[in-house]
Write a protein that holds these residues in place. Structure first.
Motif, short mmCIF file in Angstrom:
data_model
loop_
_atom_site.label_atom_id
_atom_site.label_comp_id
_atom_site.label_asym_id
_atom_site.label_seq_id
_atom_site.Cartn_x
_atom_site.Cartn_y
_atom_site.Cartn_z
N ASP A 171 -4.40 -2.61 -4.38
CA ASP A 171 -5.44 -1.62 -4.11
C ASP A 171 -5.85 -0.93 -5.41
O ASP A 171 -4.99 -0.51 -6.19
CB ASP A 171 -4.94 -0.56 -3.12
CG ASP A 171 -4.69 -1.14 -1.74
OD1 ASP A 171 -5.50 -2.00 -1.32
OD2 ASP A 171 -3.70 -0.74 -1.09
N ASP A 182 -11.61 2.85 -3.53
CA ASP A 182 -10.99 1.98 -2.54
C ASP A 182 -11.51 0.55 -2.74
O ASP A 182 -12.34 0.28 -3.60
CB ASP A 182 -11.24 2.49 -1.12
CG ASP A 182 -12.72 2.67 -0.82
OD1 ASP A 182 -13.56 2.07 -1.53
OD2 ASP A 182 -13.05 3.42 0.12
N ARG A 183 -11.00 -0.37 -1.92
CA ARG A 183 -11.39 -1.77 -2.09
C ARG A 183 -12.90 -1.97 -1.85
O ARG A 183 -13.55 -2.73 -2.56
CB ARG A 183 -10.58 -2.65 -1.14
CG ARG A 183 -10.93 -4.14 -1.20
CD ARG A 183 -10.72 -4.74 -2.58
NE ARG A 183 -9.34 -4.77 -2.97
CZ ARG A 183 -8.47 -5.73 -2.66
NH1 ARG A 183 -8.87 -6.77 -1.95
NH2 ARG A 183 -7.22 -5.67 -3.07
#
Length: 250
Positions: A171, A182-183
């Motif tokens: 991550d 975030d991804r």
């Protein structure tokens, strides 16, 4: 991205003009639920143009994210305004998560606006009536922040991996304006930089971005096996010109 939105204030002043940025996430399925709509049904019905047998007459609306730092119940509260007034709030967790984006916009003298859809609201006679809800077309907090910050500072497309297929492992741990990427945000940035993102390492992948400093992941082992170059997250963002504040290894 900016536009002027006229709102009816809740004070004695009949209207309030605010400058707002319209946030339009790239993902069509990006959504955030509004909470507390049961307390604002008259405002929702009015904003939706009244009830019909199939729902509100005008379900597609624009909504304003309106922070309420003096709210007696939650100083991070973010009200959702549609049409002439408040129709609900972000949940406590969402309000906290979106604070970096909201505060960044406020430092520029702006609010955030998004597309919204009013749900329910049918009236088929008698007791067959449905209350009105509200769903925002809004990306993750990190995606939203990227839409704001990277509007002025464009991500580079003249880098060494342009046009390549890449993958991430782990991550992302970089932060932008205090918000951890975030991804979904990482994928969005990579796509804007002209790369295609694959969900896992295959022989078609041409670069692996290692976001996991704690050890060698299965994806990294597979990348080494296939002869795929591996770069650290810090190197990747630096090459793309993304203004991350730090790589948080904790």
């Amino acid at each position: 991205m900016g536009f002027l939105r006229r709102l009816r204030g809740e004070s004695k002043s009949p209207t309030v003009e605010v400058q707002a940025w319209l946030i339009e996430p790239a993902r069509p399925d990006a959504s955030v639920d509004v909470v507390g709509e049961s307390n604002y049904q008259p405002a929702l019905v009015a904003a939706g143009g009244g009830l019909t047998p199939d729902g509100v007459a005008q379900p597609n609306q624009m909504a304003l994210l309106y922070p309420e730092p003096t709210n007696p119940y939650d100083r991070n509260a973010i009200a959702i305004k549609v049409g002439t007034g408040t129709v609900g709030y972000l949940s406590r967790a969402d309000a906290l998560a979106y604070q970096p984006a909201v505060q960044w916009a406020q430092r520029q003298g702006r609010y955030l606006a998004v597309k919204a859809r009013l749900t329910g609201g049918w009236d088929r006679g008698g007791q067959d009536k449905g209350s009105v809800g509200c769903v925002l077309h809004l990306g993750t907090p990190a995606e939203t922040l990227i839409d704001l910050v990277m509007e002025e500072k464009k991500v580079r497309t003249d880098h060494r991996w342009a046009g390549q297929v890449i993958a991430f492992t782990g991550d992302p741990i970089a932060r932008m304006q205090g918000e951890r990427l975030d991804r979904a945000a990482a994928v969005l940035l990579a796509q804007r930089a002209g790369m295609m993102v694959h969900p896992r390492v295959t022989k078609q992948v041409q670069l692996l971005v290692d976001c996991d400093p704690s050890g060698v992941s299965g994806n990294e082992l597979k990348a080494r096996q296939y002869g795929i170059p591996v770069v650290t997250e810090a190197e990747f963002w630096s090459e793309l010109g993304v203004p991350v504040e730090r790589i948080d290894w904790s």
